[in-house]
Write a protein that holds these residues in place. Sequence first.
Motif, PDB file in Angstrom:
ATOM      1  N   ASN A   1       2.286   4.659   4.727  1.00 18.35           N
ATOM      2  CA  ASN A   1       0.911   4.817   4.864  1.00 18.35           C
ATOM      3  C   ASN A   1       0.535   4.065   6.331  1.00 18.35           C
ATOM      4  O   ASN A   1      -0.795   4.517   6.899  1.00 18.35           O
ATOM      5  CB  ASN A   1      -0.031   3.720   3.846  1.00 18.35           C
ATOM      6  CG  ASN A   1      -1.224   3.974   3.679  1.00 18.35           C
ATOM      7  OD1 ASN A   1      -1.683   5.008   3.565  1.00 18.35           O
ATOM      8  ND2 ASN A   1      -2.131   2.931   3.751  1.00 18.35           N
ATOM      9  N   ARG A   2       1.189   3.261   6.937  1.00 15.02           N
ATOM     10  CA  ARG A   2       0.839   2.770   8.353  1.00 15.02           C
ATOM     11  C   ARG A   2       1.334   3.615   9.330  1.00 15.02           C
ATOM     12  O   ARG A   2       0.955   3.242  10.497  1.00 15.02           O
ATOM     13  CB  ARG A   2       1.525   1.490   8.328  1.00 15.02           C
ATOM     14  CG  ARG A   2       0.891   0.451   7.277  1.00 15.02           C
ATOM     15  CD  ARG A   2       1.403  -0.998   7.785  1.00 15.02           C
ATOM     16  NE  ARG A   2       2.874  -1.313   7.520  1.00 15.02           N
ATOM     17  CZ  ARG A   2       3.496  -1.382   6.615  1.00 15.02           C
ATOM     18  NH1 ARG A   2       2.795  -1.401   5.445  1.00 15.02           N
ATOM     19  NH2 ARG A   2       5.067  -1.590   6.594  1.00 15.02           N
ATOM     20  N   MET A   3       2.050   4.688   9.091  1.00 12.40           N
ATOM     21  CA  MET A   3       2.489   5.595  10.163  1.00 12.40           C
ATOM     22  C   MET A   3       1.206   6.326  10.552  1.00 12.40           C
ATOM     23  O   MET A   3       0.289   6.522   9.856  1.00 12.40           O
ATOM     24  CB  MET A   3       3.567   6.715   9.501  1.00 12.40           C
ATOM     25  CG  MET A   3       4.786   5.858   8.919  1.00 12.40           C
ATOM     26  SD  MET A   3       5.547   5.015  10.366  1.00 12.40           S
ATOM     27  CE  MET A   3       6.521   6.160  11.095  1.00 12.40           C
ATOM     28  N   PRO A   4       1.324   7.076  11.792  1.00  8.29           N
ATOM     29  CA  PRO A   4       0.164   7.671  12.469  1.00  8.29           C
ATOM     30  C   PRO A   4      -0.157   8.778  11.729  1.00  8.29           C
ATOM     31  O   PRO A   4       0.618   9.644  11.353  1.00  8.29           O
ATOM     32  CB  PRO A   4       0.708   8.246  13.725  1.00  8.29           C
ATOM     33  CG  PRO A   4       1.813   6.931  14.186  1.00  8.29           C
ATOM     34  CD  PRO A   4       2.390   6.596  12.993  1.00  8.29           C
ATOM     35  N   PHE A   5      -1.469   9.082  11.520  1.00  3.74           N
ATOM     36  CA  PHE A   5      -2.000  10.338  10.884  1.00  3.74           C
ATOM     37  C   PHE A   5      -1.430  10.560   9.367  1.00  3.74           C
ATOM     38  O   PHE A   5      -1.166  11.586   9.095  1.00  3.74           O
ATOM     39  CB  PHE A   5      -1.886  11.665  11.722  1.00  3.74           C
ATOM     40  CG  PHE A   5      -2.434  11.271  13.215  1.00  3.74           C
ATOM     41  CD1 PHE A   5      -3.711  11.381  13.454  1.00  3.74           C
ATOM     42  CD2 PHE A   5      -1.532  11.232  14.196  1.00  3.74           C
ATOM     43  CE1 PHE A   5      -4.115  11.183  14.408  1.00  3.74           C
ATOM     44  CE2 PHE A   5      -2.080  10.991  15.584  1.00  3.74           C
ATOM     45  CZ  PHE A   5      -3.231  10.829  15.709  1.00  3.74           C
ATOM     46  N   SER A   6      -0.891   9.815   8.692  1.00  3.17           N
ATOM     47  CA  SER A   6      -0.235   9.775   7.457  1.00  3.17           C
ATOM     48  C   SER A   6      -0.851  10.272   6.411  1.00  3.17           C
ATOM     49  O   SER A   6      -0.497  11.131   5.590  1.00  3.17           O
ATOM     50  CB  SER A   6       0.341   8.296   6.826  1.00  3.17           C
ATOM     51  OG  SER A   6      -0.703   7.556   6.812  1.00  3.17           O
ATOM     52  N   LYS A   7      -2.170  10.346   6.453  1.00  2.00           N
ATOM     53  CA  LYS A   7      -3.123  10.750   5.282  1.00  2.00           C
ATOM     54  C   LYS A   7      -3.261  12.554   5.476  1.00  2.00           C
ATOM     55  O   LYS A   7      -3.216  13.030   4.420  1.00  2.00           O
ATOM     56  CB  LYS A   7      -4.582  10.312   5.370  1.00  2.00           C
ATOM     57  CG  LYS A   7      -4.424   8.750   5.220  1.00  2.00           C
ATOM     58  CD  LYS A   7      -6.072   8.074   5.021  1.00  2.00           C
ATOM     59  CE  LYS A   7      -5.872   6.670   4.776  1.00  2.00           C
ATOM     60  NZ  LYS A   7      -4.942   5.856   5.769  1.00  2.00           N
ATOM     61  N   ARG A   8      -3.080  12.848   6.731  1.00  2.00           N
ATOM     62  CA  ARG A   8      -2.927  14.137   6.824  1.00  2.00           C
ATOM     63  C   ARG A   8      -1.477  15.021   7.082  1.00  2.00           C
ATOM     64  O   ARG A   8      -1.161  15.885   6.234  1.00  2.00           O
ATOM     65  CB  ARG A   8      -3.501  14.751   8.320  1.00  2.00           C
ATOM     66  CG  ARG A   8      -3.877  16.128   8.517  1.00  2.00           C
ATOM     67  CD  ARG A   8      -4.905  16.341   9.548  1.00  2.00           C
ATOM     68  NE  ARG A   8      -4.596  17.529   9.873  1.00  2.00           N
ATOM     69  CZ  ARG A   8      -5.271  18.427  11.061  1.00  2.00           C
ATOM     70  NH1 ARG A   8      -5.861  17.596  12.123  1.00  2.00           N
ATOM     71  NH2 ARG A   8      -5.342  19.672  11.171  1.00  2.00           N
ATOM     72  N   PHE A   9      -0.854  14.104   7.458  1.00  2.00           N
ATOM     73  CA  PHE A   9       0.643  14.769   7.778  1.00  2.00           C
ATOM     74  C   PHE A   9       1.643  14.017   7.203  1.00  2.00           C
ATOM     75  O   PHE A   9       2.868  13.887   7.625  1.00  2.00           O
ATOM     76  CB  PHE A   9       0.935  14.773   9.505  1.00  2.00           C
ATOM     77  CG  PHE A   9       0.180  15.417  10.211  1.00  2.00           C
ATOM     78  CD1 PHE A   9      -0.030  16.774  10.184  1.00  2.00           C
ATOM     79  CD2 PHE A   9      -0.842  15.105  11.186  1.00  2.00           C
ATOM     80  CE1 PHE A   9      -0.864  17.724  10.790  1.00  2.00           C
ATOM     81  CE2 PHE A   9      -1.787  15.836  11.970  1.00  2.00           C
ATOM     82  CZ  PHE A   9      -1.777  17.067  11.761  1.00  2.00           C
ATOM     83  N   TYR A  10       1.279  13.552   5.873  1.00  2.00           N
ATOM     84  CA  TYR A  10       2.275  12.756   5.352  1.00  2.00           C
ATOM     85  C   TYR A  10       3.726  13.396   4.796  1.00  2.00           C
ATOM     86  O   TYR A  10       4.755  12.828   5.045  1.00  2.00           O
ATOM     87  CB  TYR A  10       1.677  12.331   3.875  1.00  2.00           C
ATOM     88  CG  TYR A  10       1.001  13.460   3.077  1.00  2.00           C
ATOM     89  CD1 TYR A  10       2.033  14.266   1.989  1.00  2.00           C
ATOM     90  CD2 TYR A  10      -0.274  13.842   3.201  1.00  2.00           C
ATOM     91  CE1 TYR A  10       1.120  15.226   1.297  1.00  2.00           C
ATOM     92  CE2 TYR A  10      -0.825  14.753   2.581  1.00  2.00           C
ATOM     93  CZ  TYR A  10      -0.093  15.681   1.585  1.00  2.00           C
ATOM     94  OH  TYR A  10      -0.625  16.626   0.985  1.00  2.00           O
ATOM     95  N   LYS A  11       3.502  14.758   4.722  1.00  2.00           N
ATOM     96  CA  LYS A  11       5.008  15.439   4.340  1.00  2.00           C
ATOM     97  C   LYS A  11       5.942  15.414   5.764  1.00  2.00           C
ATOM     98  O   LYS A  11       7.245  15.632   5.521  1.00  2.00           O
ATOM     99  CB  LYS A  11       4.657  16.949   3.945  1.00  2.00           C
ATOM    100  CG  LYS A  11       4.088  16.901   2.657  1.00  2.00           C
ATOM    101  CD  LYS A  11       3.894  18.471   1.911  1.00  2.00           C
ATOM    102  CE  LYS A  11       3.153  18.509   0.750  1.00  2.00           C
ATOM    103  NZ  LYS A  11       2.883  19.938   0.174  1.00  2.00           N
ATOM    104  N   HIS A  12       5.357  15.210   6.896  1.00  2.00           N
ATOM    105  CA  HIS A  12       6.267  15.154   8.215  1.00  2.00           C
ATOM    106  C   HIS A  12       7.150  14.001   7.912  1.00  2.00           C
ATOM    107  O   HIS A  12       8.051  13.875   8.636  1.00  2.00           O
ATOM    108  CB  HIS A  12       5.216  15.050   9.376  1.00  2.00           C
ATOM    109  CG  HIS A  12       4.763  16.616   9.834  1.00  2.00           C
ATOM    110  ND1 HIS A  12       3.939  17.161   8.893  1.00  2.00           N
ATOM    111  CD2 HIS A  12       5.013  17.114  10.762  1.00  2.00           C
ATOM    112  CE1 HIS A  12       3.492  18.167   9.373  1.00  2.00           C
ATOM    113  NE2 HIS A  12       4.213  18.433  10.503  1.00  2.00           N
ATOM    114  N   TYR A  13       6.642  12.824   7.297  1.00  2.00           N
ATOM    115  CA  TYR A  13       7.357  11.718   6.996  1.00  2.00           C
ATOM    116  C   TYR A  13       8.352  11.679   5.971  1.00  2.00           C
ATOM    117  O   TYR A  13       9.019  10.640   5.512  1.00  2.00           O
ATOM    118  CB  TYR A  13       6.423  10.589   6.806  1.00  2.00           C
ATOM    119  CG  TYR A  13       5.678  10.398   8.341  1.00  2.00           C
ATOM    120  CD1 TYR A  13       6.211  10.045   9.464  1.00  2.00           C
ATOM    121  CD2 TYR A  13       4.185  10.479   8.144  1.00  2.00           C
ATOM    122  CE1 TYR A  13       5.672   9.577  10.381  1.00  2.00           C
ATOM    123  CE2 TYR A  13       3.593  10.339   9.095  1.00  2.00           C
ATOM    124  CZ  TYR A  13       4.119   9.723  10.373  1.00  2.00           C
ATOM    125  OH  TYR A  13       3.499   9.894  11.578  1.00  2.00           O
TER     126      TYR A  13
END
Length: 371
Positions: free
Chosen positions: A66-78
Motif C-alpha cells: 500500500n505504501r509503494m508508488p501508485f499502488s492503488k492504480r498499478f497494484y498488479k505490478h507489485y
Amino acid sequence: MTTVSQHTAKVALVHYWLVNRNGGGERVIEALCELFPQADIFTHCVDPTKLSHTLEQHTIKTTFINRMPFSKRFYKHYLPLMPLALEQVDLSEYDLVISSESGPAKGIIAPATTKHICYCHTPMRYLWDHKDAYLAEANPLIRLFMIPIFHYLRLWDVLSAKRADAIVANSSAVAARIKRWWGCEAEVIPPPVDTEYFKTFINEEPGDYYLFAGRLVRYKRADLAIKACEQLGKRLVVVGQGEEMKALKSMAGPKVEFRGEVEREELARLYAGCQALLFPGEEDFGIVPIETMAAGRPVIAYARGGALDYITDKNGLFFNQDTPESLAKAILRFEADLTFDPITISAQASRFGRDHFKGAFMAAISRVSKG
C-alpha cells in the motif's frame, strides 16, 4: 480451537486488494463482515473512496504494498512482492483466518492453533489459465522478466495452498482448477447474491432489447454479444465501463447502446426489461446472471465455467463455441422455440441468496473447527 463463535472469536479476513467497488470478491468480504462484525481486514492495498459502508465499519490493515508508488492504480505490478508482504502479516492474536483468493491472499502464515479457510474465486488467472495471453500482450523486454517471475510465483502459489486447513471454491469449475493446479480438494459454496432485491423488479412484459452487463475487459467477451446482435439486427444495451470501451464502440452499429456505469435500481430495471442477458465470457462464477434471473429474465450463456452450475432449460440456454455465429444461433433458437416463466426463473435464483451463503459458510467453519 474446537469451536468458532461469531461473537467471541477473533477473526481476520484477508483479501487481495480493495481498490474496486461491487466486485464479486468485495461482496464475499461484505457477507463475511456481516457474519463477523468485529473482524479485522488485511489487504495489500486499499482505496478508501471505493469502500462500501459495510467495509468502512471494520479495521483495515494493509501490507507494505500500500505504501509503494501508485499502488492503488498499478497494484498488479507489485505481484512479485506480494508473497513476501503476506508472510510478514502478524496473525498471532486471531482464532480464525479467512482468506479471499484470486490474487495473492492465502499465503499468510497463521499460527498452528489458528484455523485458516481459503475462499477461492479462482487460482490466479495470470499464472495459470491465462498465462500465455498475459505474456503475449507484454512487450518483449518485460516478457523476459515475467517468465522466471511467473515460474517462481506458480511454485509459491501451489505451496501456499497447503497452508489452509480447508479450501472453498465458488463454483464447480473453480474446484476443478484447484484440483488441477494446486492438487487440493475444495468444497463448493456459491458466492452471495442479493436476490431479494432484484426479484422485486420482476416484469411480466420484457422490452425489445438484449443486455450485456459487466466490466468491459477482454475476457468477458462483450465483442461476441455486439457482433451477434449486429448480425441479427437486434437491439443490444451494454452496461459497464472498462479498457475495451473504445474498441467495442468502434465495432458497434446504431442498435447498440452503451450506458456506462448505472445506478443499482436502473440496472435492476434493465435486467427485468431485457429479452435475455447475453453472457458470452467464461467466468469463474458469474453474479450478473444470477441477478438477472432473480429479476425474472433468462440467460444465454457460453457453456463453460461457473454458468454450468446454474443455467438449466428452465432459466436459459447455452451456446457452445466462443464465436458470434454460435451466439447468434442461440439467440435465434431462444426466439423461435423457448418460453420462460419469470416467477420460476426468480425462484431458481433464490438458492444463491446471501442467507444461503452465510449458512453454508458457517457450516464449513464448524466442520473445520471440529476437525
